[in-house]
Design an enzyme around this catalytic site. Sequence first.
Site, PDB file in Angstrom:
ATOM      1  N   HIS A  96       0.816  -1.223   0.000  1.00  0.00           N
ATOM      2  CA  HIS A  96       0.000   0.000   0.000  1.00  0.00           C
ATOM      3  C   HIS A  96       0.850   1.275   0.000  1.00  0.00           C
ATOM      4  O   HIS A  96       0.332   2.360  -0.240  1.00  0.00           O
ATOM      5  CB  HIS A  96      -1.012   0.009   1.161  1.00  0.00           C
ATOM      6  CG  HIS A  96      -0.421   0.235   2.524  1.00  0.00           C
ATOM      7  ND1 HIS A  96      -0.169  -0.782   3.419  1.00  0.00           N
ATOM      8  CD2 HIS A  96      -0.065   1.370   3.165  1.00  0.00           C
ATOM      9  CE1 HIS A  96       0.310  -0.294   4.537  1.00  0.00           C
ATOM     10  NE2 HIS A  96       0.389   1.036   4.418  1.00  0.00           N
ATOM     11  N   ASP A 126       0.342  -7.680   1.579  1.00  0.00           N
ATOM     12  CA  ASP A 126       0.743  -6.276   1.671  1.00  0.00           C
ATOM     13  C   ASP A 126       2.258  -6.112   1.646  1.00  0.00           C
ATOM     14  O   ASP A 126       2.824  -5.285   2.354  1.00  0.00           O
ATOM     15  CB  ASP A 126       0.162  -5.624   2.928  1.00  0.00           C
ATOM     16  CG  ASP A 126       0.142  -4.090   2.821  1.00  0.00           C
ATOM     17  OD1 ASP A 126       0.189  -3.577   1.684  1.00  0.00           O
ATOM     18  OD2 ASP A 126       0.092  -3.423   3.870  1.00  0.00           O
ATOM     19  N   SER A 203       4.719   2.473   7.800  1.00  0.00           N
ATOM     20  CA  SER A 203       4.391   1.348   6.927  1.00  0.00           C
ATOM     21  C   SER A 203       5.602   0.889   6.127  1.00  0.00           C
ATOM     22  O   SER A 203       6.287   1.695   5.506  1.00  0.00           O
ATOM     23  CB  SER A 203       3.280   1.740   5.956  1.00  0.00           C
ATOM     24  OG  SER A 203       2.027   1.639   6.559  1.00  0.00           O
ATOM     25  N   LEU A 222      -4.498  -0.865  14.677  1.00  0.00           N
ATOM     26  CA  LEU A 222      -5.880  -0.685  15.100  1.00  0.00           C
ATOM     27  C   LEU A 222      -5.915   0.575  15.939  1.00  0.00           C
ATOM     28  O   LEU A 222      -5.102   0.741  16.854  1.00  0.00           O
ATOM     29  CB  LEU A 222      -6.376  -1.872  15.921  1.00  0.00           C
ATOM     30  CG  LEU A 222      -6.733  -3.145  15.157  1.00  0.00           C
ATOM     31  CD1 LEU A 222      -7.236  -4.212  16.118  1.00  0.00           C
ATOM     32  CD2 LEU A 222      -7.787  -2.866  14.095  1.00  0.00           C
ATOM     33  N   GLY A 261      -9.801 -25.420  -1.896  1.00  0.00           N
ATOM     34  CA  GLY A 261     -11.211 -25.515  -2.253  1.00  0.00           C
ATOM     35  C   GLY A 261     -12.155 -25.627  -1.080  1.00  0.00           C
ATOM     36  O   GLY A 261     -13.225 -26.251  -1.190  1.00  0.00           O
TER      37      GLY A 261
END
Length: 366
Positions: A96, A126, A203, A222, A261
């Site tokens: 990001h 990410d 980041s 958070l 699956g």
Amino acid sequence: MPTASDFARTAMAATLMLAASGAALAQTQPAYPPFDAKRGVFSFAGGLEKSLPAVVQVTTLGQSRGPSSADDPKPFSSGSGVIIDAGQGIVVTNNHVVQGGRKFTVDLTDGRLFDAVLVGADKATDIAVLRIEPDGRPLDLTQVRTVDSDTLRTGDLAFAVGYPLGLDQTLTMGVISGLNRSGLGDAVEDYIQTDAAVNSGNSGGPLLDSQGRLIGINTSILSGGAGGGNDGIAFAVPTRILQTVTEQLRATGKVRRGTVGAIFGSLTPERARELDLNIVRGAVVLDVAPGSAADRAGLRREDVLTRISARPVVNSGSVLATVGLSTPGTELAVDYLRDGRSASTRMSVAEAPGDETEDQPATPTT
């Protein structure tokens, strides 16, 4: 018959042997907390300073929102990164941080600025990989040492390094608050949780242990506040996942995602009561596609996976991380409960039809 002097000589010899063994042990094991006798202070600088030059600032440039030439990209995002291969100029950061960019620059701690090219990026974890472009100047880079994140324990010291809130390189300290965190999005998640202060700009920067070794890449937080600031809950992609992803990105520019699956959900106390189980750690099979690897392995709805590939299953994230990062064709050993009885099977990982997800984990730190 031994005399008093004989006993004294024996005792002295034993004392010298103990002192020698203690000195040898002291030479092989560092003293903690580390004490800088010259300055008279406790400090982790000795272990961390070797890694700090490997932490860089990453700036992403792209089309400006205002009037601008298409050939004149403007900075629109910045974050942090860490050099993992000095010889090749390889920098790891967050997807990001670089997403949507046309050009990238890397700012080193010694003030030098280099252009970089995007080697590859993986949205599901990410993670993105950049390569610093040589321009005639000696690169003379420093790379971080890496340690296996599976060796981490809750309570270990952790240090976040990056370029938060427009500041120059910043180091913060905390502890490993938890491991195997997931449920923050719909991606491949198996995060390290830390209370080391992480803010906008961190980041892509490294999470280091007390010896300055890389244990993860800071990726999200958070936050209960409207501004999205540090509340002491931050998450990092562990090196176990990081190394697998970066190896594939460096080799092919993309990540081949595995699937079996089946749809999995975390075993909550409510689900445990419904299934009459006395455990709350595991992953419940919610659905199985006919003819899939999970179907061929004999898994059914309401089976509860407890171990996969010799790793304990904490929640559905444990399964998704293991399956998603396994190359197609890999056979995974699975232990599970059915109607309260233990069973085991093996299933072969297939290649997922789509290897990326648009979802981003929690709140990005940039």
